[in-house]
Design an enzyme around this catalytic site. Sequence first.
Site, mmCIF file in Angstrom:
data_model
loop_
_atom_site.group_PDB
_atom_site.id
_atom_site.type_symbol
_atom_site.label_atom_id
_atom_site.label_comp_id
_atom_site.label_asym_id
_atom_site.label_seq_id
_atom_site.Cartn_x
_atom_site.Cartn_y
_atom_site.Cartn_z
ATOM 1 C CB CYS A 126 21.822 2.081 -0.696
ATOM 2 S SG CYS A 126 21.985 0.854 0.778
ATOM 3 N NE ARG A 136 28.473 3.981 8.488
ATOM 4 C CZ ARG A 136 27.897 2.987 7.395
ATOM 5 N NH1 ARG A 136 26.743 3.681 6.895
ATOM 6 N NH2 ARG A 136 27.991 1.830 7.586
ATOM 7 N N PRO A 137 23.644 7.140 10.124
ATOM 8 C CG PRO A 137 22.876 9.360 9.214
ATOM 9 C CD PRO A 137 23.992 8.792 9.786
ATOM 10 C CB THR A 138 22.089 2.999 7.471
ATOM 11 O OG1 THR A 138 21.147 2.357 8.465
ATOM 12 C CG2 THR A 138 23.481 3.337 7.952
ATOM 13 C CB VAL A 139 18.962 4.062 2.837
ATOM 14 C CG1 VAL A 139 18.393 5.390 3.356
ATOM 15 C CG2 VAL A 139 20.457 4.146 2.190
ATOM 16 C CD1 TRP A 170 21.858 7.873 4.279
ATOM 17 C CD2 TRP A 170 22.329 8.238 2.025
ATOM 18 N NE1 TRP A 170 22.639 6.787 3.722
ATOM 19 C CE2 TRP A 170 22.937 6.790 2.427
ATOM 20 C CE3 TRP A 170 22.230 8.381 0.550
ATOM 21 C CZ2 TRP A 170 23.474 5.858 1.735
ATOM 22 C CZ3 TRP A 170 22.832 7.406 -0.195
ATOM 23 C CH2 TRP A 170 23.508 6.444 0.217
ATOM 24 C CE1 TYR A 184 29.435 -0.118 0.323
ATOM 25 C CE2 TYR A 184 28.589 -2.422 -0.270
ATOM 26 C CZ TYR A 184 28.636 -1.074 -0.285
ATOM 27 O OH TYR A 184 27.679 -0.506 -0.859
#
Length: 333
Positions: free
Chosen positions: A51, A119-122, A87, A185
Site C-alpha cells: 500500500c 473498508r478497513p484500510t492501512v 487485510w 487508482y
Amino acid sequence: MGNLQKEKPLEVDQKGKFNRQKNSFTTPFGSNVGDLPVEVGRYRLLWSPVCPWAHRTVIVRRILGLEDVISLGTASPMRPNIPRVDWEFSLDEGGLDPVLGVQYISEVYVNADPEYTGRPTVPAIVDIQEKKVVNNDYFRLTNYLETAWAPFHKENAPDLYPEHLRAEIDELSDGIFHNVNNGVYKCGFARSQEAYEEAYDSLFNYLDQLEERLSTKRFLFGDYITDTDVRLYATLARFDVAYYSAFKANRNMIVDFPNLWGYLRDLYQTPGFGDTTDFEAIKVHYHLSNHIASDDQKSKNILPKGPDTSTLNTPHGREALSGKEEKFLIPQK
C-alpha cells in the site's frame, strides 16, 4: 464482523469515476484537548508493504527514528479469501498479529466502531491496550509523525516538514495526491472510458510538470528531501512494476522520464526508501489479488517477470543539481 462491506465497495459515481472513501478516524495527535496523546509504546502501526499510503508512513517512521516508539504490524499482500474486503495477518505465526492477537485488520475497526461500514484500510494506528484503531488518516499521518512526535525523534533527525515551507508543501502534496497518488487508482478503477481517459490525461499531464520541475531541482523543494518527496516516491516506486500495466497507466513508464527516473533512483538509494520497498509483495498484490487483478483466471495466476528493479541501484547523477551528497536538512539546535 458487524456492518463491514461484504464485497469490494465500488466507490464509483454515475459517470464511472473512482471516488476514494473518506477516512473515518481522523483525531490528530498532539497536546491539545481532545488530541490523541503522544506516548512511547502505546500504539501499533498496521500496514502492508503493497500500500503506497501505508508505505510512506513507514518511510517517515524509519527516517525519524520512531521504530522503537511505534511498533509495526505487517499484513499479507494478498487479500483473504473471504466475502469481504480486508487485510489479513497470515504472514505471522498462527495467522494472528503477535501484539494485537487479531487475524484481520477489520477487527480493530469494529472494536473502535461496531457500526463501521467502510473498508478497513492501512495505514492504521491502533491503541494496543484497547485494540482499537484511533487514526487512519493516511493524508495527515506523516505530518503528525514529523511534528507531534518530534520529542521522540532520533538525535539529528531531519526536518521533513520545515515550518517555513509547510504551506507550499501542503499545496504541492495536494496536487500530487489528486493527480498522481490517487490518479493511478482513478485510471485503474474507472468504470467508463470517459472517466478513464480523463484520469489518464490528468496523471500524465502532471507527471510532465513534475519532470520539468525536477530538471532544475534535485528534490521537489530543492536540495533536501521533504514530506512531499516521500509521498511522490510511494507512487513512482510502484509505477513501472504495477500501475503501468495493472491500472492501464501506460503512456510512459517512469524509466522513460529522464528526470523522474533519476529522482526515483536517488530516493530509492536513500536509507528508509529502498530498504522498505518490497517489489515482490507489490507485484503479487497488484497482479494476483482478486480485488484488483483481471477476471481472466488464466492471466490472474501469472506474475509478471519484469521489469528489472535492480536498475534502481545504478548511478543517478542527481547530486550535481544540489552540489552536495547529503539529502536531508538537519535542523539547527
